[in-house]
Design an enzyme around this catalytic site. Sequence first.
Site, PDB file in Angstrom:
ATOM      1  CG  ASP A 127      37.121  37.657  48.693  1.00  0.00           C
ATOM      2  OD1 ASP A 127      36.862  38.767  48.707  1.00  0.00           O
ATOM      3  OD2 ASP A 127      36.895  36.632  49.614  1.00  0.00           O
ATOM      4  CG  ASP A 141      38.581  42.012  51.288  1.00  0.00           C
ATOM      5  OD1 ASP A 141      37.449  42.611  52.108  1.00  0.00           O
ATOM      6  OD2 ASP A 141      38.573  40.918  51.044  1.00  0.00           O
TER       7      ASP A 141
END
Length: 169
Positions: A127, A141
Amino acid sequence: MSDTATEYSTRTPRLRRVFVSAVVALSAVALFVEPVARRELSDGRTVDFGLLQLKLAYNSGVAFSMGDQLPMWLVLTATAVITAGIGVYAWRTAPSSSLAAMIGLSLIFAGAAANVIDRAVDGKVTDYFHTGWWPTFNLADTYLTCGVVLLLAALLRESAQEPPNESSS
């Protein structure tokens, strides 16, 4: 051949091509960005864009790090099975789906597939988008979120356009 059958036979392959092309392109972009983020942000470097910062984080769980204590093989298997189910659903519903719904499903499948591939490589998802008020996330995402919103909007629009059911009471 009837007009409906002709439309079905030409529309289905086109929507399936849109689905496959979008999934391949979107997944490739997400998977290309992740090693770049790891390389450029690995030394703890943060890039500040105001509301959004680039900051490296890893997620061994799923959404919002839920399940991060579960064995990696279980998380990987569960997410891969769910992702495959989304792909099968998109493929099978293409004949009756709108273009907007197929693009939404493409975004969802591409995001899920990119995260599964990322997790398969090293047991966790990379991330790099950080807001400070929301858990850190990645491009895949973002695809998932945008795809869900687009799919819901398409389904709501389609249901609003359907004629009301006429039932006798």
